[in-house]
Design a protein around this motif. Sequence first.
Motif, PDB file in Angstrom:
ATOM      1  N   THR A 297       0.773  -1.259   0.066  1.00  0.00           N
ATOM      2  CA  THR A 297      -0.021  -0.042   0.191  1.00  0.00           C
ATOM      3  C   THR A 297       0.864   1.113   0.098  1.00  0.00           C
ATOM      4  O   THR A 297       2.000   1.273   0.678  1.00  0.00           O
ATOM      5  CB  THR A 297      -0.937   0.097   1.304  1.00  0.00           C
ATOM      6  OG1 THR A 297      -1.778  -1.105   1.324  1.00  0.00           O
ATOM      7  CG2 THR A 297      -1.887   1.170   1.122  1.00  0.00           C
ATOM      8  N   GLN A 298       0.606   2.237  -0.715  1.00  0.00           N
ATOM      9  CA  GLN A 298       0.913   3.632  -0.779  1.00  0.00           C
ATOM     10  C   GLN A 298      -0.245   4.462  -0.311  1.00  0.00           C
ATOM     11  O   GLN A 298      -1.088   4.580  -0.953  1.00  0.00           O
ATOM     12  CB  GLN A 298       1.659   4.064  -2.072  1.00  0.00           C
ATOM     13  CG  GLN A 298       2.223   5.340  -1.969  1.00  0.00           C
ATOM     14  CD  GLN A 298       3.250   5.787  -3.175  1.00  0.00           C
ATOM     15  OE1 GLN A 298       3.649   4.799  -3.962  1.00  0.00           O
ATOM     16  NE2 GLN A 298       3.488   6.907  -3.380  1.00  0.00           N
ATOM     17  N   THR A 299       0.196   5.304   0.669  1.00  0.00           N
ATOM     18  CA  THR A 299      -0.794   6.496   0.791  1.00  0.00           C
ATOM     19  C   THR A 299      -0.918   7.422  -0.478  1.00  0.00           C
ATOM     20  O   THR A 299      -0.105   7.373  -1.187  1.00  0.00           O
ATOM     21  CB  THR A 299      -0.220   7.455   2.123  1.00  0.00           C
ATOM     22  OG1 THR A 299       1.067   7.853   1.926  1.00  0.00           O
ATOM     23  CG2 THR A 299      -0.064   6.394   3.335  1.00  0.00           C
ATOM     24  N   GLY A 300      -2.061   7.980  -0.125  1.00  0.00           N
ATOM     25  CA  GLY A 300      -2.587   8.872  -1.667  1.00  0.00           C
ATOM     26  C   GLY A 300      -1.817  10.134  -1.792  1.00  0.00           C
ATOM     27  O   GLY A 300      -2.263  11.094  -1.256  1.00  0.00           O
ATOM     28  N   GLY A 301      -1.279  10.019  -2.926  1.00  0.00           N
ATOM     29  CA  GLY A 301      -0.414  11.095  -3.332  1.00  0.00           C
ATOM     30  C   GLY A 301      -1.339  12.298  -3.824  1.00  0.00           C
ATOM     31  O   GLY A 301      -1.179  13.300  -3.672  1.00  0.00           O
TER      32      GLY A 301
END
Length: 409
Positions: A297-301
């Motif tokens: 998961t990557q946090t929302g750019g």
Amino acid sequence: MADTKTEETGFKTDSGIEIDRVYKSPSAMNEEPGVFPFTRGVQSDMYRSKVWTMRQYAGFSTAEESNKRYRYLLSQGTTGLSVAFDLPTQIGYDSDHDLSDGEVGKAGVAIDSLQDMEVLFGGIELEKISTSMTINASASVLLAMYIALAKKQGASLKNLTGTIQNDILKEYAARGTYIYPPKPSMRIITDIFEYCAKEVPKWNTISVSGYHIREAGATAVQELAFTLADGKAYLQAAIDKKLDINVFAKRISFFFNAHNNLFEEVAKFRAARRMWAKITTDLGATDPRAMMLRFHTQTGGSTLTAQQPMNNIMRVTIQALAAVLGGTQSLHTNGYDEALSLPTEEAATIALRTQQVIAHESGVTQTVDPLGGSYFIESLTDEIEAKAWEYINRIDEMGECADYGMHPY
């Protein structure tokens, strides 16, 4: 910041309340984590045994500068590397090509040769670290360089761990860094499946990515539906190549976005596991490990603001918490200044510390699927799943064209 609690000493709240391994609803939701359909997690103990991989995405300017950032992050406690490549590298151009002007080292690190790769990972033993590489159209080339460097270091390819994104369908749908037409691209992808299964068995051969679909404007449901539809296409392409789904599907991973709606994001991740388990079994998987949806998961750019950038720290915290509550296997937290520039060292450190505080101070790692059994979460999981199936069924009804479900190239 190590968490010293163990199964032997027990898990307790600050008030001394004993925390059970897993809680079960007295009503409908009575599944176990670690078993089909994996709604509650792909491991029975999840973070009680080992927390997620803290994999901070980084890459900029030159291989030398990126190497400094990797070594700094490792010194600060990051547990996996994630490489960002510049646009020319992503679409197969050397830095001195005319079309590379103005883009070299801008959105990631420039890699033109094996020597660049050696500099990028200087002082880092590849056999001892898991590396994710965000590379698609030219993934086979970068993977070959990585393997060559590992061999030069004396590493055993059987122990090499990491991921190449290698998701070309998402590039056509949302991002644009493709080189070849879809059908030849799919052949390269399945060739990588076949090679890695034999030579680099612990390597994740594809990271089916919803992240960029979400950044392009999709809702949570659309992100889930389109990502799993892409994943289904890769399964079918490999099956058509006569590959064994019980072998190659074990090395398929996913890459999702986490936005600010905490409960919707948690429900999305839970629904994703359940849906993938059904998709894989419908296509013939019998090994439970081939049915498991493992994801980064990557946090929302796109949720970050250039105005009042320090507020982004709170946004990233909420998003990271959603990923953890949803059962992610690895996580990147964005720097608070990413709406303005590549992250400074201070911003990168705070982003990593956000993960470490969640892991070691919040208590959310002490039980598996802590929101499971909540009437709201269970209902939302079911609803997201149903809406995502509607999209997938529509895609299936439209039929598969020669270019794997896409408009003719």
